[in-house]
Design an enzyme around this catalytic site. Structure first.
Site, PDB file in Angstrom:
ATOM      1  CG  ASN A 128      -1.923   1.388   1.444  1.00 15.07           C
ATOM      2  OD1 ASN A 128      -2.711   1.820   0.701  1.00 15.07           O
ATOM      3  ND2 ASN A 128      -1.685   1.571   2.912  1.00 15.07           N
ATOM      4  CG  HIS A 163      -0.397   6.818   4.785  1.00 16.53           C
ATOM      5  ND1 HIS A 163      -1.263   6.490   4.876  1.00 16.53           N
ATOM      6  CD2 HIS A 163       0.064   7.237   5.907  1.00 16.53           C
ATOM      7  CE1 HIS A 163      -1.893   6.911   5.481  1.00 16.53           C
ATOM      8  NE2 HIS A 163      -0.968   7.736   6.177  1.00 16.53           N
ATOM      9  CB  SER A 222       5.428   4.793   4.063  1.00 21.31           C
ATOM     10  OG  SER A 222       5.425   6.126   4.908  1.00 21.31           O
ATOM     11  CG  ASP A 239      -2.394   3.396   6.431  1.00 18.02           C
ATOM     12  OD1 ASP A 239      -2.500   3.027   5.604  1.00 18.02           O
ATOM     13  OD2 ASP A 239      -3.590   4.360   7.043  1.00 18.02           O
TER      14      ASP A 239
HETATM   15  C1  GRF Z   1      -2.295   8.825  -2.433  1.00 10.05           C
HETATM   16  O1  GRF Z   1      -2.221   9.812  -1.849  1.00 10.05           O
HETATM   17  C2  GRF Z   1      -1.729   7.789  -1.890  1.00 10.05           C
HETATM   18  O2  GRF Z   1      -0.722   7.815  -1.195  1.00 10.05           O
HETATM   19  C3  GRF Z   1      -3.601   7.061  -1.022  1.00 10.05           C
HETATM   20  O3  GRF Z   1      -4.100   7.792  -1.941  1.00 10.05           O
HETATM   21  C4  GRF Z   1      -3.979   9.030  -2.946  1.00 10.05           C
HETATM   22  C5  GRF Z   1      -4.230   8.150  -3.922  1.00 10.05           C
HETATM   23  O4  GRF Z   1      -4.775   9.067  -4.960  1.00 10.05           O
HETATM   24  N1  GRF Z   1      -3.301   6.158  -0.572  1.00 10.05           N
HETATM   25  P1  GRF Z   1      -4.635   8.740  -6.326  1.00 10.05           P
HETATM   26  O5  GRF Z   1      -6.232   8.006  -6.800  1.00 10.05           O
HETATM   27  O6  GRF Z   1      -3.596   7.294  -7.097  1.00 10.05           O
HETATM   28  O7  GRF Z   1      -4.331   9.731  -7.159  1.00 10.05           O
END
Ligand code: GRF
Length: 223
Positions: free
Chosen positions: A111, A113, A140, A149
């Site tokens: 994932n 984050h 991360s 997370d």
């Molecule tokens: C990103 O900031 C990611 O880190 C978080 O959700 C957001 C997703 O953005 N988990 P996108 O849909 O990839 O533009």
């Protein structure tokens, strides 16, 4: 070294800019993967449109048509497995996945984050970093466990917080760094250099004692 492309599925709930970064990296020949499926809990997710345009099979499942969270997660991950995926990337998938559904995927699901974990699990990470007066923020990539997370961190990218930053500017400056971080980590997994062993990330046969750091030269071991 040529490697057999790893089969990868992606789950996303929103616009899909991280998915777009993965597609771009693959198109540049920097990511030895084959995408088997892009799935979402939102039928209107931009990520699904991007996948369609790239001729990747898509799947939208509505959590409201399941009796509970576990039933949804089990069905979703069964369909991900049926696509032939060996690896699963959560790229803005805004749900915590049930532990039982995750078990077969242990060590094969990552994932991204937008915080320097273990700081700021959950939502509103940019605001929380600003409110805390942090000098640094970042993103991360971690192995996913049933804890929100909370799985072991594989790699991070850092940026300095400016006195003039607000939530939006911080998010805008971080996003392009996320777009470099996620393909870089997925590439290590796809090349089978990064593995999950003894509940921890291992790189090139050795346990990672600290998250890798994304620099201008790619992922490096922390100093
Ligand atoms: C990103 O900031 C990611 O880190 C978080 O959700 C957001 C997703 O953005 N988990 P996108 O849909 O990839 O533009």
């Amino acid at each position: 070294m040529s490697v057999t492309p790893a089969k990868v599925a992606v789950l996303a709930s929103g616009r899909g800019s991280n998915l777009a970064a993965l597609l771009d990296a693959r198109a540049r020949g920097e990511l030895p993967v084959e995408f088997t499926l892009v799935g979402s809990d939102k039928a209107d997710a931009g990520a699904l449109r991007l996948a369609e345009a790239a001729n990747i099979p898509t799947l939208a499942l509505d959590p409201r048509s399941y009796p509970n969270r576990r039933a949804f997660d089990l069905d979703l991950l069964a369909r991900v497995a049926a696509s032939g995926a060996e690896l699963l990337v959560l790229a803005g998938f805004m749900r915590v996945i049930d532990g039982e559904a995750l078990r077969p995927w242990e060590g094969r699901i990552i994932n991204i984050h937008p915080s320097l974990l273990p700081k700021y699990r959950g939502l509103h990470t940019h605001r929380r970093a600003l409110e805390a007066g942090d000098a640094e923020h970042g993103a991360s990539v971690h192995f996913v466990t049933a804890e929100l997370d909370g799985g072991p961190v594989i790699a991070q990218v850092r940026l300095c917080i400016h006195a003039t930053d607000d939530e939006q500017s911080l998010a805008e400056r971080l996003l392009p760094l996320e777009h470099r971080l996620l393909p870089a980590v997925l590439s290590l997994l796809a090349e089978r250099r990064l593995r999950w062993k003894e509940q921890a990330p291992w790189l090139d046969g050795k346990p990672l004692t600290a998250p890798l750091v994304l620099t201008g030269h790619g992922l490096q071991h922390a100093e």
